[in-house]
Scaffold this motif. Structure first.
Motif, mmCIF file in Angstrom:
data_model
loop_
_atom_site.group_PDB
_atom_site.id
_atom_site.type_symbol
_atom_site.label_atom_id
_atom_site.label_comp_id
_atom_site.label_asym_id
_atom_site.label_seq_id
_atom_site.Cartn_x
_atom_site.Cartn_y
_atom_site.Cartn_z
ATOM 1 N N MET A 1 24.485 -15.795 20.090
ATOM 2 C CA MET A 1 23.597 -16.433 19.158
ATOM 3 C C MET A 1 24.217 -17.760 18.726
ATOM 4 O O MET A 1 25.427 -17.885 18.630
ATOM 5 N N LYS A 2 23.370 -18.713 18.461
ATOM 6 C CA LYS A 2 23.844 -20.015 17.995
ATOM 7 C C LYS A 2 23.759 -20.076 16.466
ATOM 8 O O LYS A 2 22.887 -19.469 15.861
ATOM 9 N N PHE A 3 24.692 -20.830 15.879
ATOM 10 C CA PHE A 3 24.740 -21.021 14.438
ATOM 11 C C PHE A 3 24.923 -22.503 14.164
ATOM 12 O O PHE A 3 25.782 -23.157 14.765
ATOM 13 N N LEU A 4 24.137 -23.034 13.265
ATOM 14 C CA LEU A 4 24.287 -24.402 12.811
ATOM 15 C C LEU A 4 25.189 -24.371 11.594
ATOM 16 O O LEU A 4 24.957 -23.599 10.659
ATOM 17 N N TYR A 31 29.162 -35.939 12.142
ATOM 18 C CA TYR A 31 30.470 -35.839 11.514
ATOM 19 C C TYR A 31 30.671 -34.534 10.757
ATOM 20 O O TYR A 31 31.739 -33.946 10.804
ATOM 21 N N SER A 32 29.667 -34.043 10.065
ATOM 22 C CA SER A 32 29.840 -32.814 9.294
ATOM 23 C C SER A 32 28.871 -31.713 9.718
ATOM 24 O O SER A 32 28.595 -30.800 8.953
ATOM 25 N N VAL A 33 28.380 -31.784 10.944
ATOM 26 C CA VAL A 33 27.445 -30.785 11.461
ATOM 27 C C VAL A 33 27.923 -30.312 12.827
ATOM 28 O O VAL A 33 28.210 -31.127 13.713
ATOM 29 N N PHE A 34 28.007 -28.991 12.985
ATOM 30 C CA PHE A 34 28.495 -28.387 14.223
ATOM 31 C C PHE A 34 27.509 -27.328 14.704
ATOM 32 O O PHE A 34 26.770 -26.750 13.906
ATOM 33 N N LEU A 35 27.547 -27.055 16.004
ATOM 34 C CA LEU A 35 26.764 -25.977 16.590
ATOM 35 C C LEU A 35 27.739 -25.004 17.235
ATOM 36 O O LEU A 35 28.538 -25.380 18.090
ATOM 37 N N PHE A 36 27.691 -23.756 16.776
ATOM 38 C CA PHE A 36 28.585 -22.711 17.268
ATOM 39 C C PHE A 36 27.774 -21.716 18.074
ATOM 40 O O PHE A 36 26.692 -21.305 17.661
ATOM 41 N N ASP A 37 28.281 -21.307 19.221
ATOM 42 C CA ASP A 37 27.625 -20.308 20.054
ATOM 43 C C ASP A 37 28.572 -19.128 20.178
ATOM 44 O O ASP A 37 29.636 -19.237 20.802
ATOM 45 N N GLY A 38 28.226 -18.010 19.555
ATOM 46 C CA GLY A 38 29.107 -16.846 19.581
ATOM 47 C C GLY A 38 28.451 -15.638 18.942
ATOM 48 O O GLY A 38 27.247 -15.621 18.704
ATOM 49 N N THR A 39 29.266 -14.672 18.636
ATOM 50 C CA THR A 39 28.767 -13.417 18.066
ATOM 51 C C THR A 39 28.694 -13.508 16.545
ATOM 52 O O THR A 39 29.298 -14.392 15.927
ATOM 53 N N GLU A 40 27.991 -12.566 15.957
ATOM 54 C CA GLU A 40 27.908 -12.490 14.495
ATOM 55 C C GLU A 40 29.299 -12.249 13.901
ATOM 56 O O GLU A 40 29.644 -12.822 12.872
ATOM 57 N N ARG A 41 30.105 -11.447 14.572
ATOM 58 C CA ARG A 41 31.469 -11.183 14.087
ATOM 59 C C ARG A 41 32.301 -12.471 14.084
ATOM 60 O O ARG A 41 33.032 -12.741 13.122
ATOM 61 N N GLU A 42 32.203 -13.262 15.136
ATOM 62 C CA GLU A 42 32.919 -14.543 15.179
ATOM 63 C C GLU A 42 32.418 -15.480 14.085
ATOM 64 O O GLU A 42 33.210 -16.198 13.472
ATOM 65 N N MET A 67 20.518 -19.278 14.530
ATOM 66 C CA MET A 67 19.387 -19.819 15.296
ATOM 67 C C MET A 67 19.105 -18.892 16.472
ATOM 68 O O MET A 67 19.974 -18.691 17.315
ATOM 69 N N CYS A 68 17.895 -18.357 16.525
ATOM 70 C CA CYS A 68 17.528 -17.517 17.662
ATOM 71 C C CYS A 68 17.371 -18.408 18.894
ATOM 72 O O CYS A 68 17.341 -19.631 18.790
ATOM 73 N N GLU A 69 17.285 -17.805 20.056
ATOM 74 C CA GLU A 69 17.158 -18.573 21.306
ATOM 75 C C GLU A 69 15.916 -19.457 21.295
ATOM 76 O O GLU A 69 15.956 -20.598 21.759
ATOM 77 N N SER A 72 16.711 -22.451 19.027
ATOM 78 C CA SER A 72 17.676 -23.389 19.603
ATOM 79 C C SER A 72 17.073 -24.141 20.789
ATOM 80 O O SER A 72 17.441 -25.292 21.040
ATOM 81 N N ALA A 73 16.126 -23.528 21.486
ATOM 82 C CA ALA A 73 15.464 -24.210 22.597
ATOM 83 C C ALA A 73 14.539 -25.321 22.100
ATOM 84 O O ALA A 73 14.194 -26.229 22.857
ATOM 85 N N ARG A 74 14.160 -25.254 20.826
ATOM 86 C CA ARG A 74 13.240 -26.246 20.258
ATOM 87 C C ARG A 74 13.959 -27.347 19.480
ATOM 88 O O ARG A 74 13.322 -28.136 18.794
ATOM 89 N N ILE A 75 15.277 -27.416 19.575
ATOM 90 C CA ILE A 75 16.019 -28.458 18.873
ATOM 91 C C ILE A 75 15.551 -29.825 19.365
ATOM 92 O O ILE A 75 15.456 -30.082 20.555
#
Length: 91
Positions: A1-4, A31-42, A67-69, A72-75
């Protein structure tokens, strides 16, 4: 799952620590915005680390949005993101 992930931190030292930490875990969009792709635990581990890195900061603002798939596909984006690769041709 992706996380903003985003932050607003006034203190230079804490802001630098957070940025360096996230650069090792996620893709920097701005600069202060990242996109993480990983598990809920991570993602939970990242949240805990962000809280620890900024616990002494007054007025810190942190957010992480899943962000669900389909989402994230609609970014939508215009322009070059912070870490997008630049291609150079050397002849």
């Amino acid at each position: 799952m992706k996380f903003l992930i985003g932050y607003d931190i006034a203190g230079n030292r804490a802001r630098s620590r957070v940025a360096k930490y996230l650069e090792g875990k996620a893709y920097r969009i701005q600069y202060s915005v990242f996109l993480f792709d990983g598990t809920e635990r991570e993602a939970q581990e990242i949240r805990a680390a962000l809280l620890a890195l900024t616990e002494a900061e007054e007025g810190r603002a942190l957010f992480m949005a899943p962000m669900c798939e389909a989402c994230s596909a609609r970014i939508w984006k215009v322009g070059k993101m912070k870490e997008e690769a630049e291609v150079f041709i050397v002849a």
